[in-house]
Design a protein around this motif. Structure first.
Motif, PDB file in Angstrom:
ATOM      1  N   LEU A  21      45.231  40.675  35.663  1.00  0.00           N
ATOM      2  CA  LEU A  21      46.414  40.620  36.529  1.00  0.00           C
ATOM      3  C   LEU A  21      47.700  40.673  35.708  1.00  0.00           C
ATOM      4  O   LEU A  21      48.742  41.129  36.183  1.00  0.00           O
ATOM      5  N   PRO A  78      49.470  44.473  35.346  1.00  0.00           N
ATOM      6  CA  PRO A  78      50.385  44.943  36.390  1.00  0.00           C
ATOM      7  C   PRO A  78      51.620  44.051  36.548  1.00  0.00           C
ATOM      8  O   PRO A  78      52.711  44.551  36.851  1.00  0.00           O
ATOM      9  N   LEU A 104      40.042  43.313  39.937  1.00  0.00           N
ATOM     10  CA  LEU A 104      41.315  43.540  40.638  1.00  0.00           C
ATOM     11  C   LEU A 104      41.061  44.352  41.898  1.00  0.00           C
ATOM     12  O   LEU A 104      40.307  45.317  41.880  1.00  0.00           O
ATOM     13  N   PRO A 122      43.187  46.252  45.108  1.00  0.00           N
ATOM     14  CA  PRO A 122      44.498  46.588  45.648  1.00  0.00           C
ATOM     15  C   PRO A 122      44.647  46.068  47.069  1.00  0.00           C
ATOM     16  O   PRO A 122      43.676  45.980  47.817  1.00  0.00           O
ATOM     17  N   ARG A 126      51.037  44.829  46.793  1.00  0.00           N
ATOM     18  CA  ARG A 126      50.058  43.743  46.885  1.00  0.00           C
ATOM     19  C   ARG A 126      48.845  43.968  45.985  1.00  0.00           C
ATOM     20  O   ARG A 126      48.368  45.093  45.866  1.00  0.00           O
ATOM     21  N   LEU A 127      48.362  42.870  45.438  1.00  0.00           N
ATOM     22  CA  LEU A 127      47.246  42.968  44.516  1.00  0.00           C
ATOM     23  C   LEU A 127      46.528  41.618  44.496  1.00  0.00           C
ATOM     24  O   LEU A 127      47.163  40.577  44.621  1.00  0.00           O
ATOM     25  N   THR A 187      46.778  36.200  43.378  1.00  0.00           N
ATOM     26  CA  THR A 187      47.335  37.260  44.216  1.00  0.00           C
ATOM     27  C   THR A 187      48.779  37.535  43.843  1.00  0.00           C
ATOM     28  O   THR A 187      49.487  36.641  43.374  1.00  0.00           O
TER      29      THR A 187
END
Ligand SMILES: Cc1cc2nc3c(=O)[nH]c(=O)nc-3n(C[C@H](O)[C@H](O)[C@H](O)COP(=O)(O)OP(=O)(O)OC[C@H]3O[C@@H](n4cnc5c(N)ncnc54)[C@H](O)[C@@H]3O)c2cc1C
Ligand code: FES
Lengths: 413, 107
Positions: free
Chosen positions: A189, A192, A345, A347, A353-354, A369
């Motif tokens: 995470l 990104p 991960l 999408p 949003r992830l 999140t």
């Protein structure tokens, strides 16, 4: 005599408030006294690194007004800190020399910032952020600052970086580890997240140590392993140290935090409890003892101890959760991840949003999140109930969808 | 200043008066209304400030916003058509007399 002594709480933060409000809500009628070192009513810290600088005038962070304490007969002594515990006599000693007896003592002293161990850390224009006063000072400094260097790529550092950016400064984050949020967030995470910060305009230097801060009385440059950065404001956030010195000096077991049992009682003296940032405790979701620094933990531990003292004992097992707002990024974490867990991960339904699902031995243990509060809440509901979620259950679907489906099945059954 | 009424699960009620612009959650917390936990301090992050607007007044407070709407699917107590996050309701004179019900559980 002891029943007259009542409860004494040391510390006037989130956890202390939770203890005393719970005591009264649970019908506890004996005296309740809070010694709080700061001159302010107990307040929330999260807005300090997120809002204090954008709305310094309108900043209202106190948890409840003064009347709350008065109406509930809670004796709140602001600006008077406890300097010693006499556990044999069950008494605390305050700076003003008062000796106050307790039937039960709760330590809720929180944490202090780890000092920046480099030359020049004492220069003007160098600040750490923990208290409301710190936030107001940094907020004022941001009105004129052009070049801001943030030392430490943790939650507070990244939140401040985005606040400074929004105030129009050039911002560089310097982090010694090879990535941001190295203890708190998975590598998956982090990538990104870092990209989004850089895209917004924050310069990020990882794997970079700060050697010195320099300037003529006031800081004007930061010397790092790689380059010298211009700076008219330096903010550092390189971790916190629990305030456990009172306990240590009184002979209680201390190990980077006051060591407590599953009911949050000192393992040395059952008349003393510790809650919030200063407590090291067992937790069903952790191996060994943990110390958590979060609002959820402070509230839930305070509630548990307040209820126990009022007559309803329980073990501490609340699901840990955390949030951090970094500019337009809302990061939320549910559960406790450990470095060996496998993270997938996923999408979200819109580009911002992830989610990262962390699995241990094929079982979901934690969820990270970005900008997806509903998925975070779904994770909390599923993890809280400790109904197993397998990696296979999440193939091609989200936790939100899974939680809805399980709920629908329950309703049908 | 608008006055709102919180109906508690134990059948009692609490009347609270607060300045226009105050979040309903904040009005509850400032007055020690039990059952509004508000862990995140009003950030639409925690859903521990869940309330049910009185059925007769559902039009008054309006519908939830998009993020709130999604979050309401995962509150601790069941979602109902009148569910709202109280940190997302801001008081105004138009809301004077609003009645909300506090659910049994928030966490
Ligand atoms: C800038 C900042 C942002 C944060 N953001 C988030 C977030 O977004 N989400 C989240 O979950 N958590 C966040 N946290 C963490 C969270 O605020 C803490 O985990 C929480 O406040 C812990 O509560 P506490 O009562 O244990 O300690 P504190 O709230 O720190 O309170 C401890 C109090 O005890 C007082 N004290 C200490 N020693 C004595 C003594 N001897 N006598 C009397 N008083 C004493 C201190 O002055 C202090 O006021 C943030 C923290 C900071 C600093
Ligand atoms: S207070 Fe957290 S969502 Fe309303």
């Amino acid at each position: 005599m002891t029943s007259m002594a009542g409860v004494v709480v040391v510390g006037g933060g989130q956890a202390a408030f939770s203890v005393v409000s719970t005591l009264r809500a649970s019908g506890y009628a004996a005296p309740v006294t809070v010694f709080a070192a700061e001159p302010h009513l107990p307040y929330q810290r999260p807005p300090l690194s997120k809002k204090a600088h954008t709305e310094p005038e309108g900043l209202r962070v106190e948890l409840v007004p003064e009347s709350f304490y008065r109406e509930r007969n809670i004796d709140l002594r602001l600006g008077d800190d406890v300097v010693a515990l006499d556990t044999a006599a069950a008494t605390v000693v305050t700076r003003t020399g008062a000796r106050v007896p307790y039937a039960h003592l709760v330590l809720a002293t929180g944490a202090r910032n780890r000092p920046l161990p480099v030359p020049g850390a004492e220069l003007d224009g160098v600040h750490a952020l923990r208290s409301l006063d710190d936030a107001l000072t940094i907020g004022r400094a941001l009105t004129t600052a052009r070049d801001v260097v943030v030392v430490g790529g943790g939650f507070i550092g990244l939140e401040l970086a985005r606040v400074a950016l929004a105030r129009g400064a050039r911002v560089t984050v310097v982090e010694l580890a090879d990535r941001l949020l190295s203890r708190a967030v998975s590598r998956e995470l982090e990538l990104p997240l870092r990209e989004r910060h850089e895209h917004a305009g924050v310069r990020v230097l990882t794997g970079t140590g700060v050697r010195a801060l320099e300037g003529p009385g006031r800081v004007d440059r930061v010397v790092t392993d790689r380059e010298v950065l211009a700076a008219d404001l330096v903010v550092y956030g390189i971790g916190a140290i629990p305030r456990d010195d009172l306990a240590r000096e009184a002979g209680l077991a201390v190990d980077d935090g006051v060591v407590v049992d599953e009911q949050l009682r000192s393992v040395t003296d059952p008349r003393i409890s510790a809650v919030g940032d200063c407590a090291r405790h067992p937790h069903p979701h952790a191996e060994g003892l943990v110390r958590l620094e979060s609002v959820q933990n402070a509230i839930d531990q305070g509630t548990l101890v307040g209820r126990r003292i009022a007559g309803s004992p329980a073990s501490y097992e609340s699901l840990p959760w955390f949030w951090s707002d970094q500019g337009d990024l809302r990061l939320q974490i549910a559960g406790l991840r450990s470095p060996a867990d496998e993270v997938r991960l996923v999408p979200g339904d819109s580009p911002e949003r992830l989610a990262g699902y962390a699995f241990r031995d094929g079982l979901l243990v934690a969820v990270e999140t970005l900008n997806w509060p509903a998925e975070h809440l779904a994770a909390r509901r599923l993890l809280e109930r400790r109904t197993p979620v397998l990696a296979g259950d999440l193939a091609g679907t989200t936790l939100g969808a899974l939680a809805r489906a399980r709920r629908a099945a329950e309703v049908r059954a | 200043m608008p006055t709102v009424i919180f109906q508690l699960p134990d059948g009692t009620e609490r009347k609270v008066t607060a300045a226009s612009g105050t979040a309903l959650m904040q009005a509850a917390v400032s007055n020690g209304v039990p059952g509004i936990v508000a862990e995140c301090g009003g950030n639409a992050s925690c859903a521990t400030c869940h309330v049910y607007v009185d059925a007769a007044q559902s039009g008054l407070a309006g519908p939830p916003n998009d993020v709130e709407d999604e979050m309401l699917d995962f509150t601790a107590a069941e979602r109902r058509p009148t569910s709202r996050l109280s940190c997302q309701i801001h008081l105004s004179d138009a809301l004077d007399g609003l009645v909300v019900h506090v659910p049994e559980e928030q966490v």
